[in-house]
Write a protein that holds these residues in place. Structure first.
Motif, PDB file in Angstrom:
ATOM      1  N   LEU A 105       0.861  -1.351  -0.021  1.00  0.00           N
ATOM      2  CA  LEU A 105       0.015   0.061   0.063  1.00  0.00           C
ATOM      3  C   LEU A 105       0.911   1.433  -0.193  1.00  0.00           C
ATOM      4  CD1 LEU A 105      -1.298  -2.335   2.135  1.00  0.00           C
ATOM      5  CD2 LEU A 105      -3.213  -0.811   2.175  1.00  0.00           C
ATOM      6  N   LEU A 106       0.498   2.161  -0.889  1.00  0.00           N
ATOM      7  CA  LEU A 106       1.112   3.551  -0.618  1.00  0.00           C
ATOM      8  C   LEU A 106       0.141   4.501  -0.252  1.00  0.00           C
ATOM      9  CD1 LEU A 106       3.288   3.761  -4.093  1.00  0.00           C
ATOM     10  CD2 LEU A 106       3.954   3.763  -1.813  1.00  0.00           C
ATOM     11  N   ALA A 107       0.397   5.278   0.764  1.00  0.00           N
ATOM     12  CA  ALA A 107      -0.354   6.298   1.302  1.00  0.00           C
ATOM     13  C   ALA A 107      -1.711   5.666   1.723  1.00  0.00           C
ATOM     14  CB  ALA A 107      -0.571   7.328   0.365  1.00  0.00           C
ATOM     15  N   GLY A 108      -1.825   4.166   2.190  1.00  0.00           N
ATOM     16  CA  GLY A 108      -3.066   3.579   2.686  1.00  0.00           C
ATOM     17  C   GLY A 108      -3.527   2.940   1.540  1.00  0.00           C
ATOM     18  N   VAL A 109      -3.375   3.170   0.100  1.00  0.00           N
ATOM     19  CA  VAL A 109      -3.901   2.816  -1.045  1.00  0.00           C
ATOM     20  C   VAL A 109      -3.015   1.546  -1.626  1.00  0.00           C
ATOM     21  CG1 VAL A 109      -4.826   3.182  -3.314  1.00  0.00           C
ATOM     22  CG2 VAL A 109      -4.735   5.044  -1.643  1.00  0.00           C
ATOM     23  N   PRO A 110      -4.112   0.533  -1.785  1.00  0.00           N
ATOM     24  CA  PRO A 110      -3.219  -0.697  -2.178  1.00  0.00           C
ATOM     25  C   PRO A 110      -2.898  -0.667  -3.689  1.00  0.00           C
ATOM     26  CG  PRO A 110      -5.497  -1.187  -1.436  1.00  0.00           C
ATOM     27  CD  PRO A 110      -5.287   0.317  -1.269  1.00  0.00           C
ATOM     28  N   VAL A 111      -1.550  -1.070  -4.099  1.00  0.00           N
ATOM     29  CA  VAL A 111      -1.227  -0.847  -5.330  1.00  0.00           C
ATOM     30  C   VAL A 111      -0.954  -2.156  -6.037  1.00  0.00           C
ATOM     31  CG1 VAL A 111      -0.235   1.496  -5.037  1.00  0.00           C
ATOM     32  CG2 VAL A 111       1.264  -0.521  -4.657  1.00  0.00           C
ATOM     33  N   GLY A 112      -0.943  -3.184  -5.451  1.00  0.00           N
ATOM     34  CA  GLY A 112      -0.486  -4.551  -5.862  1.00  0.00           C
ATOM     35  C   GLY A 112       0.047  -5.476  -4.907  1.00  0.00           C
ATOM     36  N   HIS A 113       0.514  -6.612  -5.625  1.00  0.00           N
ATOM     37  CA  HIS A 113       1.176  -7.444  -4.809  1.00  0.00           C
ATOM     38  C   HIS A 113       2.369  -8.219  -5.236  1.00  0.00           C
ATOM     39  CE1 HIS A 113      -3.257  -8.201  -4.167  1.00  0.00           C
ATOM     40  NE2 HIS A 113      -2.804  -8.563  -2.922  1.00  0.00           N
ATOM     41  N   VAL A 114       3.078  -8.369  -4.161  1.00  0.00           N
ATOM     42  CA  VAL A 114       4.355  -8.706  -4.280  1.00  0.00           C
ATOM     43  C   VAL A 114       4.779 -10.033  -3.600  1.00  0.00           C
ATOM     44  CG1 VAL A 114       7.008  -8.204  -4.016  1.00  0.00           C
ATOM     45  CG2 VAL A 114       5.425  -6.241  -4.388  1.00  0.00           C
ATOM     46  N   GLY A 115       5.368 -11.095  -4.274  1.00  0.00           N
ATOM     47  CA  GLY A 115       5.548 -12.447  -3.265  1.00  0.00           C
ATOM     48  C   GLY A 115       6.138 -13.480  -4.436  1.00  0.00           C
ATOM     49  N   GLU A 116       5.598 -14.585  -4.144  1.00  0.00           N
ATOM     50  CA  GLU A 116       5.720 -15.738  -4.859  1.00  0.00           C
ATOM     51  C   GLU A 116       4.778 -16.404  -5.406  1.00  0.00           C
ATOM     52  OE1 GLU A 116       8.693 -18.170  -2.545  1.00  0.00           O
ATOM     53  OE2 GLU A 116       7.780 -19.843  -3.165  1.00  0.00           O
ATOM     54  N   LEU A 117       4.914 -17.140  -6.788  1.00  0.00           N
ATOM     55  CA  LEU A 117       4.013 -17.622  -7.506  1.00  0.00           C
ATOM     56  C   LEU A 117       3.366 -19.061  -6.833  1.00  0.00           C
ATOM     57  CD1 LEU A 117       2.668 -17.502 -10.343  1.00  0.00           C
ATOM     58  CD2 LEU A 117       4.269 -19.197 -11.244  1.00  0.00           C
ATOM     59  N   SER A 118       2.149 -19.149  -6.746  1.00  0.00           N
ATOM     60  CA  SER A 118       1.781 -20.566  -6.004  1.00  0.00           C
ATOM     61  C   SER A 118       2.154 -21.554  -6.882  1.00  0.00           C
ATOM     62  CB  SER A 118       0.166 -20.517  -6.226  1.00  0.00           C
ATOM     63  OG  SER A 118      -0.313 -21.495  -6.842  1.00  0.00           O
ATOM     64  N   PRO A 119       2.828 -22.749  -6.501  1.00  0.00           N
ATOM     65  CA  PRO A 119       3.306 -23.682  -7.188  1.00  0.00           C
ATOM     66  C   PRO A 119       2.261 -24.272  -8.111  1.00  0.00           C
ATOM     67  CG  PRO A 119       3.801 -23.853  -4.733  1.00  0.00           C
ATOM     68  CD  PRO A 119       2.681 -22.793  -4.752  1.00  0.00           C
ATOM     69  N   ARG A 120       1.138 -24.410  -7.580  1.00  0.00           N
ATOM     70  CA  ARG A 120      -0.114 -24.993  -8.448  1.00  0.00           C
ATOM     71  C   ARG A 120       0.062 -24.067  -9.912  1.00  0.00           C
ATOM     72  NH1 ARG A 120      -4.923 -27.284  -7.483  1.00  0.00           N
ATOM     73  NH2 ARG A 120      -4.893 -26.743  -5.217  1.00  0.00           N
ATOM     74  N   THR A 121       0.173 -22.925  -9.904  1.00  0.00           N
ATOM     75  CA  THR A 121       0.112 -21.746 -10.979  1.00  0.00           C
ATOM     76  C   THR A 121       1.401 -22.369 -11.766  1.00  0.00           C
ATOM     77  OG1 THR A 121      -1.173 -20.308 -10.043  1.00  0.00           O
ATOM     78  CG2 THR A 121       0.080 -19.590 -11.835  1.00  0.00           C
ATOM     79  N   GLY A 122       2.685 -22.336 -11.080  1.00  0.00           N
ATOM     80  CA  GLY A 122       3.760 -22.561 -11.796  1.00  0.00           C
ATOM     81  C   GLY A 122       3.571 -23.762 -12.638  1.00  0.00           C
ATOM     82  N   ARG A 123       3.103 -24.970 -12.019  1.00  0.00           N
ATOM     83  CA  ARG A 123       2.926 -26.158 -12.696  1.00  0.00           C
ATOM     84  C   ARG A 123       2.402 -25.919 -13.728  1.00  0.00           C
ATOM     85  NH1 ARG A 123       2.555 -28.306  -7.377  1.00  0.00           N
ATOM     86  NH2 ARG A 123       0.280 -28.202  -7.252  1.00  0.00           N
ATOM     87  N   ALA A 124       1.176 -25.274 -13.799  1.00  0.00           N
ATOM     88  CA  ALA A 124       0.282 -25.105 -15.119  1.00  0.00           C
ATOM     89  C   ALA A 124       1.140 -24.215 -16.204  1.00  0.00           C
ATOM     90  CB  ALA A 124      -0.955 -24.086 -14.525  1.00  0.00           C
ATOM     91  N   PHE A 125       1.961 -23.686 -15.704  1.00  0.00           N
ATOM     92  CA  PHE A 125       2.899 -22.953 -16.701  1.00  0.00           C
ATOM     93  C   PHE A 125       4.091 -23.542 -16.965  1.00  0.00           C
ATOM     94  CE2 PHE A 125      -0.034 -19.447 -15.885  1.00  0.00           C
ATOM     95  CZ  PHE A 125      -0.118 -18.788 -17.307  1.00  0.00           C
ATOM     96  N   GLU A 126       4.361 -24.886 -16.408  1.00  0.00           N
ATOM     97  CA  GLU A 126       5.445 -25.733 -16.755  1.00  0.00           C
ATOM     98  C   GLU A 126       6.646 -25.115 -16.088  1.00  0.00           C
ATOM     99  OE1 GLU A 126       5.210 -26.897 -20.864  1.00  0.00           O
ATOM    100  OE2 GLU A 126       3.046 -27.020 -20.599  1.00  0.00           O
ATOM    101  N   ILE A 127       6.516 -24.458 -15.020  1.00  0.00           N
ATOM    102  CA  ILE A 127       7.802 -23.947 -14.473  1.00  0.00           C
ATOM    103  C   ILE A 127       8.020 -24.563 -13.120  1.00  0.00           C
ATOM    104  CG2 ILE A 127       8.879 -21.757 -13.572  1.00  0.00           C
ATOM    105  CD1 ILE A 127       6.929 -20.052 -15.387  1.00  0.00           C
ATOM    106  N   ALA A 128       9.211 -25.054 -13.010  1.00  0.00           N
ATOM    107  CA  ALA A 128       9.701 -25.919 -11.743  1.00  0.00           C
ATOM    108  C   ALA A 128      10.376 -24.759 -10.963  1.00  0.00           C
ATOM    109  CB  ALA A 128      10.424 -26.999 -12.040  1.00  0.00           C
ATOM    110  N   GLY A 129      10.171 -24.993  -9.423  1.00  0.00           N
ATOM    111  CA  GLY A 129      10.990 -24.209  -8.584  1.00  0.00           C
ATOM    112  C   GLY A 129       9.984 -23.063  -8.353  1.00  0.00           C
ATOM    113  N   ARG A 130      10.667 -22.019  -7.328  1.00  0.00           N
ATOM    114  CA  ARG A 130      10.029 -20.996  -6.887  1.00  0.00           C
ATOM    115  C   ARG A 130      10.167 -19.761  -7.820  1.00  0.00           C
ATOM    116  NH1 ARG A 130       8.592 -21.921  -1.757  1.00  0.00           N
ATOM    117  NH2 ARG A 130       9.677 -23.439  -0.455  1.00  0.00           N
TER     118      ARG A 130
END
Lengths: 367, 795
Positions: B653-678
């Motif tokens: 959040l910037l000045a209390g307003v959400p601007v997006g997400h930062v983190g790690e891909l869900s492994p399930r989504t990674g598998r769907a895109f055929e990407i192994a690992g974090r």
């Protein structure tokens, strides 16, 4: 300064043989020291020498020890000579130590040599996409001329994309075979994926008073399947100048300036009559080939013609000015649109536009 | 459009035939030269011969023995063609002649009879496609003269790219007219010598759609004998890639290229009811066109009917039913002018682009219709032995009148610069066939073959074109002042921050399929997605509501091509089917910045001791970005988002307003895109990041010594360290110069608690801190920590 011939009176309880005159001993120590110091070739040797020159058992040390036993009348003279000797020898030792330390460090540094031809540590170096680099560079050339940089929506009203730009309702570019339409809004106010960056011309002029000097980089869309020379999504830089005294020669001069900044100071341009609905006169601009001196048969860039087709341009059609409420009787202007992929391909010898969307790092990191 | 130079020269006395100079002239006229082909004779030593007599071969039925005179008396040649008789003038390749650039003709013995050379067909000479018979020369060429004297070779064929505003330039005569204006010389038009016989055609023409059909002219030619065209016509058509059909059809093509007006020849006897009606088609009707395609018609199609139904497609292609054939005795020559958009839509609808339709789309001059008709009818009559009936059809749907435009020299100078006078301007316009009367304003009457010229601006363009774009100076406008906006400058900073961290910028097509979004477990309803009505591929008909699918595809692409680690970021728009804030007439299309990183990150050494991309790395990228941009008032919250790892994702959040997400891909989504690992991923709104920040108020670094101490706590594993830090910062106040968490771990030995160790450095701006100062602060900080539930370790 003392002279070696001076006699020192020896008093009382000295355990030095009374035959050794302290002044002579000091003089002798001073005169022998330089050769001894110079002969030392290691820091360890120098430490040993230091104790043999200045230590308790050294001649200087012996004189120092005997000082208390000297005749008070001799003391100042011997004392002063003693200090002198110590200082001289110390200086010699210090200087030699520095030399030896230098030599020693020099040896040590050589011993820890690294292979400088090997990049053994790599800081992360990313890259801007060539499209972005080309946009930034081109935009900066115009910013240097005093232009502003504008942007606009990619999902755009047909009115801005076509009507405001003097494109008739029946123009073939409006067909679905050329333009992608969106399932949004009402049918009277069709929304499409802009086919060029030109709609920003109209949007900017609607919101700003003249004079206008803008460049508009951005994405554009056409109903083209991907092949070596076509992408459904590509990038353009639009330029627009509208002022009270803009002439055809200003268009030519501006683009000549751009060509020289982008392709090199030797560049020449030529304009050929062409047709666009939103400019009149309209022209295509060729830039002199930068890869050959002009007309080299089989040149990879110009194919031997000496010229490379670069962009479309022209004087803003009065209908375009009228559509945004500008008075074409008072204002004239020019506009141009250049393909970013084209600029990059021409300059870097890129053979297919597919490279621009593959996002293969091996391609991207070259630039 | 292909323009053979020798054909062009029939209408203009060019001052040069140098290919470079002509190409330059055409380019400067806007008739862009795409290419130039030089056509040379592909033979040598082929002479005109006269067939003196023909005798059967004693030993073969299909070939004949010809006695041919090529200037040195009769020579015996065996020939397998039957399309000539004694007296014909033919091309003869004597022994030693070269054909097709390589084939040398010799003396041969054909079934016991000597043959001294060869009588050649068009195809053998490279002059046409015809190989059914030998080439019989027209007229009365002199015996023994080289064949080259009687054919239009060598020739140059220019391939011109004519812009859509120039229907007038879609013809040989039109190109001659422009070149004449360029060179300041005269050009000619074909002379029409049409003689007619009394009587009127019985064919009646009715135009029910006067908008679609601007003019319809028809002329009947009786008593025609359909046969091959003369060689010179066939050869010219061959050079421009048109196949010879018959004398009648060839004439319609020939005149179309010559004058620019398409024509159509009907077999008049095949017009049922002797009546043609022009109207829009009805649903369910079909028409068999000349190319043998059965075409389903739509109510927008403009069709020519006879009493049996559709018989021809206006301006596009004729129908098979009324096609001119070998048995045709009566020809109805049609030259009609059609509404450009009608033809444009119709030809695209039927995927039928013809030479005729490309001209009508641009707008063919209706006033040219009867001229073309007369020219074609006269040629047909001359070539077929037919007679033209005096009474012709001419139906005007919409009259076409010339535009009259006022122009002042000052208008010209305002746009083109000084140096243009009434005299110079009117001289240029007159060269283009315009009538100029008066001065200031000049009253300019524009010929109807220039539908693109209706306003002063159009005339100024013509002045510039003929004046020559090369003759203008290059100047720069005076006066602009600009620069990058703060937002634009900050985007450059953002770009540098991400590339500086080792990321490469990607550019993806913003189309996605519903399936891609399903992989991301997107919560977006399909109704919130923006759909392309006419997508390139049906499976990618949506505009992306998130940047991730493209980035993940690009990551997979790189991994599959051998990369071990990849870091990509992208800046671009996402789209939603809700009104845009700036312009509610449009769908929302905010800009985003997103990244995806797999594998090793950071500084690379030979040993390869790397950090692996994960949620923490993604946060590190975020903090780097935030610091580079000088962002303040940042809040980070544990969060989750579609496609993100639920335990390793933060909302920013910037000045209390959400601007997006930062983190790690869900492994399930990674598998769907055929990407192994974090995979470290983030997606953030761009605008808030680029919004200008207020200038930093400088703090002077303290010159006094500092005091450092470490504090170590046990906290609940679910408790965020930031909460603990905030509490202690509150208690420590301004004296805290730095805080650094140097250890954080969960261990069963700690009773499933999380251990956190922090090093604090206190420093005052105005004095040396003493233990007496630091002690109470330290105590207050510990107390504040304990209020959050933390337990001081080692206490």
């Amino acid at each position: 300064m003392s002279s070696p011939n001076e006699q020192v009176r020896i008093q009382g309880r000295s355990n030095l043989p009374s035959v050794v005159d302290p002044i002579s001993a000091l003089d002798q120590a001073i005169s022998r020291a330089p050769a001894a110091v110079a002969a030392v070739d290691s820091l360890d040797g120098l430490a040993t020498l230091e104790s043999s020159l200045l230590g308790k058992e050294s001649p200087v040390g012996e004189v120092r020890r005997r000082m208390a036993t000297l005749d008070p009348l001799d003391k100042p003279r011997v004392g002063s000579r003693l200090n002198e000797a110590a200082e001289i020898i110390n200086q010699l030792l210090t200087a030699r130590r520095a030399e030896l330390e230098d030599e020693d460090e020099g040896r040590r540094l050589l011993e820890e040599s690294i292979d400088v031809t090997l990049e053994s540590v790599t800081f992360p170096t990313g890259s801007l996409h060539l499209i972005q680099q080309t946009i930034d560079e081109a935009v900066d050339i115009f910013v240097g001329l005093g232009y502003r940089v504008a942007s606009g929506p990619e999902a755009e009203l047909a009115w801005y994309n076509f009507d405001a730009l003097n494109t008739p309702r029946t123009h073939p570019s409006r067909l679905e075979s050329d333009t992608m339409y969106l399932d949004w809004g009402d049918p009277e106010d069709e929304v499409l994926l802009r086919t060029h960056t030109s709609p920003v011309q109209a949007r900017w002029m609607e919101r700003h008073e003249p004079p206008v000097y803008i460049v508009v980089p951005g994405r554009t869309y056409r109903t083209d399947t991907v092949d070596a020379t076509h992408l459904p999504v590509f990038h353009q830089i639009e330029g627009l100048a509208v002022d009270t005294d803009i002439k055809f020669s200003d268009l030519k001069g501006t683009l000549l300036h751009f060509a020289r900044e982008f392709f090199g100071p030797q560049s020449k341009v030529r304009m050929r009559p062409h047709f666009f609905p939103f400019t009149e006169p309209s022209a295509e601009l060729d830039v002199s080939c930068f890869a050959c001196d002009g007309g080299e048969p089989g040149c990879r860039v110009c194919g031997g013609s000496g010229w490379v087709e670069l962009l479309g341009c022209g004087m803003v059609d009065p209908n375009v000015l009228e559509a945004v409420g500008y008075d074409p009787a008072q204002l004239t202007g020019f506009a141009f649109g250049v393909g970013v992929e084209r600029l990059a391909m021409v300059r870097h010898g890129i053979d297919t536009v597919k490279h621009f969307i593959d996002n293969d790092v091996r391609f991207l990191e070259q630039f | 459009m292909l323009v053979p130079l020798l054909w062009l020269q029939e209408f203009i006395d060019l001052p040069t035939t140098d290919v470079g100079e002509l190409s330059y002239a055409l380019d400067m006229l806007g008739l862009t030269v795409e290419s130039v082909e030089t056509i040379r004779p592909e033979w040598s030593d082929v002479l005109v011969g006269k067939v003196l007599e023909i005798a059967p071969h004693p030993d073969a039925d299909k070939i004949r023995i010809c006695q041919v005179d090529t200037g040195s008396g009769p020579t015996q040649i065996i020939c397998g063609a039957w399309n000539f008789e004694a007296g014909a003038m033919v091309p003869v390749a004597a022994p030693g002649a070269i054909l097709s650039g390589e084939l040398e003709i010799g003396r041969r013995d054909i079934r016991g009879v000597e043959s001294n050379g060869m009588i050649c067909s068009e195809r053998e000479l490279g002059l046409g496609d015809d190989h059914a018979g030998i080439l019989v020369l027209d007229g009365d060429p002199e015996i023994g003269t080289p064949l080259g004297d009687h054919v239009e070779l060598p020739d140059l064929v220019f391939d011109l790219d004519i812009t859509p505003n120039r229907p007038d330039a879609m013809s040989i005569v039109g190109v001659a007219r422009d070149l004449a204006a360029h060179f300041g010389i005269e050009h000619h038009v074909p002379e029409i010598q049409m003689s007619t016989v009394g009587g009127s055609t019985e064919i009646v023409v009715r135009v029910d759609d006067p908008v679609g059909c601007r003019r319809f002219t028809a002329r009947e030619i009786r008593g025609v004998t359909v046969g091959p065209s003369p060689f010179n016509i066939r050869h010219r058509l061959h050079k421009i890639g048109i196949r010879s059909i018959s004398n009648v059809v060839d004439v319609t093509n020939y005149v179309m290229f010559e004058l620019g007006h398409p024509l159509h020849a009907f077999d008049a006897d095949s017009i049922a009811g002797a009546r043609l009606v022009v109207k829009r088609a009805s649903e369910g009707e079909t028409l068999l066109t000349l190319d043998d395609e059965e075409r389903a018609l739509t109510p927008e199609d403009l069709i020519i009917y006879d009493d049996e139904g559709p018989t021809s497609m206006s301006g596009t292609m004729g129908g098979a039913r009324s096609e001119v054939s070998e048995t045709t005795r009566r020809v109805l020559m049609e030259a009609a002018s059609w509404d450009p958009p009608t033809i444009m839509y119709m030809s695209r609808r039927h995927d039928l682009r013809s030479e005729a339709s490309t001209r009508f789309e641009r707008g063919v001059d209706p006033n040219l219709a009867d001229i073309a008709n007369q020219r074609a009818s006269a040629m047909v009559a001359a070539l077929t032995g037919g007679e033209i009936l005096d009474g012709a059809v001419d139906v005007i749907g919409t009259p076409t009148v010339p535009a009259v435009v006022d122009l002042r020299s000052s208008d010209v100078e305002r746009l083109l610069g000084p140096g243009f006078t009434v005299d110079s301007v009117s001289a240029i316009l007159t060269r283009l066939g315009m009538q100029v009367e008066g001065s200031e304003p000049m009253v300019v009457t524009v010929p109807t073959y220039r539908p693109d010229v209706t306003r002063p601006a159009d005339l100024i363009e013509e002045v510039a074109r003929i004046h020559g774009f090369d003759n203008f100076e290059a100047t720069l406008p005076s006066g602009p002042s600009g620069g990058l906006t703060p937002e634009q400058q900050r985007q450059r900073i953002l770009q540098s921050a991400l590339t500086g961290a080792g990321l490469h910028q990607a550019v993806n097509l913003p189309f996605v399929g519903v399936e891609d979004l399903a992989h991301l477990r997107s919560e977006l309803a399909e109704s919130q997605l923006l759909t392309v009505k006419n997508p390139l591929r049906d499976e990618e008909s949506k505009l992306r509501p998130t940047m991730l699918p493209g980035l993940l595809d690009a990551i997979r692409y790189n991994l599959s091509h051998g990369a071990g680690s990849v870091g990509l970021f992208e800046i671009g728009k996402v789209f939603f089917s809700v009104p845009d804030e700036d312009d509610p007439r449009l769908p929302a299309q905010p800009d985003r910045v997103a990244w995806a990183v797999v594998g090793d990150v950071g500084t690379e050494t030979l040993g390869g001791a790397f950090i692996k991309a994960d949620g923490a790395v993604s946060l590190a990228l975020w903090f780097r970005l935030a610091r580079s941009l000088g962002l303040r008032d940042i809040e980070i919250r544990s969060s989750s988002a579609p496609g993100f790892h639920p335990g390793r994702t933060a909302e920013v959040l910037l000045a209390g307003v959400p601007v997006g997400h930062v983190g790690e891909l869900s492994p399930r989504t990674g598998r769907a895109f055929e990407i192994a690992g974090r995979v470290a991923v983030a997606e953030l709104d761009l605008a808030p990041l680029l919004r200008q920040v207020s200038p930093v108020e400088a703090k002077t670094p303290s010159v006094f010594p500092f005091i450092e101490f470490d504090l170590s706590f046990l906290v609940d594993p679910s408790q965020n360290v930031s909460e603990l830090l905030a509490a202690m910062r509150g208690a420590g106040g301004e004296l805290i110069e730095t805080e650094r968490v140097f250890d954080e771990f969960v261990s069963p030995d700690l009773g499933e608690k999380k251990a956190v160790a922090i090093r604090y450095r206190l420093r005052a701006n105005d004095r040396t801190l003493t233990n007496e100062d630091a002690g109470p602060i330290r105590t207050a900080m510990i107390e504040a920590a304990q209020k959050t539930g933390a337990v001081l370790r080692g206490a």
